[in-house]
Design an enzyme around this catalytic site. Structure first.
Site, PDB file in Angstrom:
ATOM      1  N   CYS A   1       0.846  -1.190   0.000  1.00  0.00           N
ATOM      2  CA  CYS A   1       0.000   0.000   0.000  1.00  0.00           C
ATOM      3  C   CYS A   1       0.885   1.245   0.000  1.00  0.00           C
ATOM      4  O   CYS A   1       1.987   1.245   0.542  1.00  0.00           O
ATOM      5  CB  CYS A   1      -0.872  -0.032   1.253  1.00  0.00           C
ATOM      6  SG  CYS A   1      -1.924   1.408   1.451  1.00  0.00           S
TER       7      CYS A   1
ATOM      8  N   CYS B   1      -7.262  -3.123   3.276  1.00  0.00           N
ATOM      9  CA  CYS B   1      -6.984  -1.684   3.209  1.00  0.00           C
ATOM     10  C   CYS B   1      -7.533  -1.050   1.937  1.00  0.00           C
ATOM     11  O   CYS B   1      -8.464  -0.258   2.000  1.00  0.00           O
ATOM     12  CB  CYS B   1      -5.501  -1.367   3.377  1.00  0.00           C
ATOM     13  SG  CYS B   1      -5.229   0.417   3.315  1.00  0.00           S
TER      14      CYS B   1
ATOM     15  N   HIS C   1       0.277  -3.674   6.347  1.00  0.00           N
ATOM     16  CA  HIS C   1      -0.975  -3.695   7.105  1.00  0.00           C
ATOM     17  C   HIS C   1      -2.136  -4.274   6.321  1.00  0.00           C
ATOM     18  O   HIS C   1      -3.251  -4.303   6.815  1.00  0.00           O
ATOM     19  CB  HIS C   1      -1.324  -2.268   7.553  1.00  0.00           C
ATOM     20  CG  HIS C   1      -1.465  -1.327   6.397  1.00  0.00           C
ATOM     21  ND1 HIS C   1      -0.393  -0.722   5.809  1.00  0.00           N
ATOM     22  CD2 HIS C   1      -2.548  -0.945   5.702  1.00  0.00           C
ATOM     23  CE1 HIS C   1      -0.813   0.013   4.803  1.00  0.00           C
ATOM     24  NE2 HIS C   1      -2.119  -0.114   4.705  1.00  0.00           N
TER      25      HIS C   1
ATOM     26  N   SER D   1       0.424   3.810   1.727  1.00  0.00           N
ATOM     27  CA  SER D   1       0.572   4.344   3.092  1.00  0.00           C
ATOM     28  C   SER D   1       1.888   3.914   3.731  1.00  0.00           C
ATOM     29  O   SER D   1       2.535   4.694   4.428  1.00  0.00           O
ATOM     30  CB  SER D   1      -0.588   3.897   3.969  1.00  0.00           C
ATOM     31  OG  SER D   1      -1.787   4.372   3.437  1.00  0.00           O
TER      32      SER D   1
ATOM     33  N   HIS E   1       4.754   6.091   2.705  1.00  0.00           N
ATOM     34  CA  HIS E   1       4.914   7.380   3.388  1.00  0.00           C
ATOM     35  C   HIS E   1       5.940   7.260   4.519  1.00  0.00           C
ATOM     36  O   HIS E   1       6.680   8.194   4.804  1.00  0.00           O
ATOM     37  CB  HIS E   1       3.579   7.852   3.991  1.00  0.00           C
ATOM     38  CG  HIS E   1       2.526   8.197   2.972  1.00  0.00           C
ATOM     39  ND1 HIS E   1       2.743   9.060   1.932  1.00  0.00           N
ATOM     40  CD2 HIS E   1       1.239   7.801   2.841  1.00  0.00           C
ATOM     41  CE1 HIS E   1       1.634   9.170   1.210  1.00  0.00           C
ATOM     42  NE2 HIS E   1       0.714   8.411   1.745  1.00  0.00           N
TER      43      HIS E   1
HETATM   44  N1  APR Z   1      -2.989  14.046 -10.450  1.00  0.00           N
HETATM   45  C1  APR Z   1      -3.665  12.896 -10.660  1.00  0.00           C
HETATM   46  N2  APR Z   1      -3.229  11.682 -10.268  1.00  0.00           N
HETATM   47  C2  APR Z   1      -2.044  11.611  -9.634  1.00  0.00           C
HETATM   48  C3  APR Z   1      -1.264  12.772  -9.368  1.00  0.00           C
HETATM   49  C4  APR Z   1      -1.779  14.035  -9.827  1.00  0.00           C
HETATM   50  N3  APR Z   1      -1.126  15.174  -9.627  1.00  0.00           N
HETATM   51  N4  APR Z   1      -0.144  12.385  -8.705  1.00  0.00           N
HETATM   52  C5  APR Z   1      -0.228  11.046  -8.541  1.00  0.00           C
HETATM   53  N5  APR Z   1      -1.365  10.565  -9.117  1.00  0.00           N
HETATM   54  C6  APR Z   1      -1.857   9.185  -9.154  1.00  0.00           C
HETATM   55  C7  APR Z   1      -0.814   8.125  -9.430  1.00  0.00           C
HETATM   56  O1  APR Z   1      -0.559   7.973 -10.819  1.00  0.00           O
HETATM   57  C8  APR Z   1      -1.477   6.870  -8.819  1.00  0.00           C
HETATM   58  O2  APR Z   1      -2.258   6.172  -9.778  1.00  0.00           O
HETATM   59  O3  APR Z   1      -2.351   8.853  -7.841  1.00  0.00           O
HETATM   60  C9  APR Z   1      -2.379   7.423  -7.733  1.00  0.00           C
HETATM   61  C10 APR Z   1      -1.948   7.034  -6.308  1.00  0.00           C
HETATM   62  O4  APR Z   1      -2.130   5.659  -6.209  1.00  0.00           O
HETATM   63  P1  APR Z   1      -1.146   4.643  -5.413  1.00  0.00           P
HETATM   64  O5  APR Z   1       0.249   5.120  -5.478  1.00  0.00           O
HETATM   65  O6  APR Z   1      -1.496   3.262  -5.887  1.00  0.00           O
HETATM   66  O7  APR Z   1      -1.611   4.811  -3.904  1.00  0.00           O
HETATM   67  P2  APR Z   1      -2.773   4.081  -3.081  1.00  0.00           P
HETATM   68  O8  APR Z   1      -2.254   2.856  -2.430  1.00  0.00           O
HETATM   69  O9  APR Z   1      -4.009   3.998  -3.936  1.00  0.00           O
HETATM   70  O10 APR Z   1      -3.026   5.137  -1.931  1.00  0.00           O
HETATM   71  C11 APR Z   1      -3.457   6.454  -2.247  1.00  0.00           C
HETATM   72  O11 APR Z   1      -4.538   6.847  -0.181  1.00  0.00           O
HETATM   73  O12 APR Z   1      -4.678   5.522   1.689  1.00  0.00           O
HETATM   74  C12 APR Z   1      -4.017   6.557   1.077  1.00  0.00           C
HETATM   75  O13 APR Z   1      -1.810   6.508   2.009  1.00  0.00           O
HETATM   76  C13 APR Z   1      -2.551   6.274   0.858  1.00  0.00           C
HETATM   77  O14 APR Z   1      -1.997   8.507   0.382  1.00  0.00           O
HETATM   78  C14 APR Z   1      -2.225   7.239  -0.213  1.00  0.00           C
HETATM   79  C15 APR Z   1      -3.483   7.303  -1.031  1.00  0.00           C
HETATM   80 ZN    ZN Z   2      -3.163   0.816   3.272  1.00  0.00          ZN
END
Ligand code: APR
Ligand code: ZN
Length: 368
Positions: free
Chosen positions: A38, A162, A59, A40, A43
């Site tokens: 994930c 999650c 998690h 998270s 981070h």
């Molecule tokens: N505009 C649009 N999309 C974006 C941008 C932007 N400026 N920057 C990043 N992205 C997209 C990425 O291409 C990716 O598809 O945001 C998405 C983030 O997805 P993941 O990296 O897979 O993250 P994910 O596990 O889905 O979690 C997203 O939610 O629970 C929280 O901590 C987690 O902050 C995280 C968020």
């Molecule tokens: Zn998570």
């Protein structure tokens, strides 16, 4: 048992041999079958969120119960379970009010790292969220796991812990999207794709996916998005044009101030932005004030799907088994624990929704 250990932010995780303490009265020991990568956890890996180390992250796990403590009556060895970070005490005002995912006094073994069940070279180390899922086994509180049906494949099941509950729950339980609503999802990763399927389940009329990665927009289509907008400065203008004045619901699923701002600006009158993405611990928002008054818009957060995981996860498992929830498509690649650093590189490269650590021997045992 093996686990991936974070020693220092911005350094690769190191696979180490750990020992695990015995279960205490209210705990279960789980042999991990699958554990999702994930965002998270990332981070913490890069210091966006500080956490003392050495630390075992992870998690979003599933597995088979190996042992239970003397007070545990609801689970037995051999049961299939999913873990969740929204463990709860059951007695604080939040729990009693129906908000167990916001529990004030989460059950713990005591201060970390001294009370952690994870022992490295004779010393206890930090267990992330009282879970520590990037490992072959976990010792967790009974209120951090829920049983799932045996027919449920454990690799798919891990995503419920999650990505699915957080995204699907934010749409259905948090924002309470209604039939006919227009919805925009900014960030279509593992969590955002589940906002899309939550909005679809709730009957949204238009589901607009926004992402900078074309591969994610393609995935968004599979999960039920109806319109697609390339992320960037232009996103708000495009959405306002597509919808002739904005959406009922926007969801920010990245955690950056620039896209949170965009989410606010793409709302129509009476609209609501739901923040799901975790911002940096020191992030601040710079927002125009007038829309709140002129358009009666709202911004709210949603954490862990705004629902009790013990209630929601078994239902989501049934939805999957009935063919109404997509989980297989979330898993872009299955990897070994030893490939965890490459898995995170792939996530940041934008091509994958979820990389899933799988322990093939456990998955095989579970399917027999
Ligand atoms: N505009 C649009 N999309 C974006 C941008 C932007 N400026 N920057 C990043 N992205 C997209 C990425 O291409 C990716 O598809 O945001 C998405 C983030 O997805 P993941 O990296 O897979 O993250 P994910 O596990 O889905 O979690 C997203 O939610 O629970 C929280 O901590 C987690 O902050 C995280 C968020
Ligand atoms: Zn998570």
């Amino acid at each position: 048992m093996k686990a991936a250990v974070l020693y220092e932010a911005n350094k690769p995780l190191v696979i180490e041999e750990l020992t695990l303490d015995n279960v205490r009265d209210n705990e279960v020991r789980v042999r991990v079958a699958a554990s999702g990568l994930c965002h998270s956890d990332y981070h913490f890996m890069v210091g966006d969120m500080p956490h003392p180390t050495p630390l075992v992250l992870g998690h979003e796990a599933s597995g088979i119960v190996e042992a239970v403590g003397s007070n545990v009556t609801t689970l037995k060895p051999g049961d299939h379970v999913v873990t969740c970070i929204s463990s709860f005490c059951g007695g604080c005002p939040e729990c009693l009010g129906g908000y167990s995912y916001r529990c004030d006094t989460k059950p713990t073994r005591g201060p970390q790292p001294a009370s952690s069940p994870l022992i490295l070279n004779g010393k206890p180390i930090y267990q992330f969220g009282q879970l520590g899922g990037f490992a072959e086994e976990m010792v967790v509180n009974i209120n951090a796991v829920t049983k799932i049906p045996r027919e449920m494949p454990l690799d798919c099941a891990a995503t419920l812990g999650c990505a699915v509950i957080t995204g699907f729950g934010a749409a259905v339980y948090g924002a309470k999207v209604r039939p006919g609503d227009t919805v925009a999802i900014i960030g279509c990763g593992g969590v955002g794709l589940n906002v899309i399927q939550g909005a679809r389940a709730a009957g949204a009329s238009r589901i607009i996916a926004v992402d900078i990665a074309d591969a994610k927009l393609e995935l968004a289509r599979k999960f039920g998005a109806t319109d697609f907008v390339k992320g960037g400065d232009d996103a708000v203008g495009q959405i306002n044009e597509l919808t002739r004045g904005g959406v009922n619901h926007a969801f920010e699923v990245i955690g950056i101030p620039a896209t949170i701002r965009q989410g606010l600006l793409m709302l129509k009158k009476g609209g609501q932005l739901t923040m799901i993405g975790v911002p940096r611990f020191d992030a601040k928002l710079d927002l125009p004030a007038l829309p709140f008054l002129q358009k009666e818009v709202r911004i709210v957060g949603s954490t862990m799907g705004s629902v009790s995981f013990m209630l929601a996860i078994p239902k989501l498992a049934e939805e999957y088994l009935a063919g109404r929830l997509k989980l297989d498509e979330l898993i872009s690649q299955r990897i070994a624990l030893e490939q965890i650093n490459q898995g995170y590189e792939a996530l940041m490269g934008g091509g994958v929704a979820r990389s899933m650590i799988v322990f093939n021997d456990v998955l095989k045992a579970a399917s027999q």
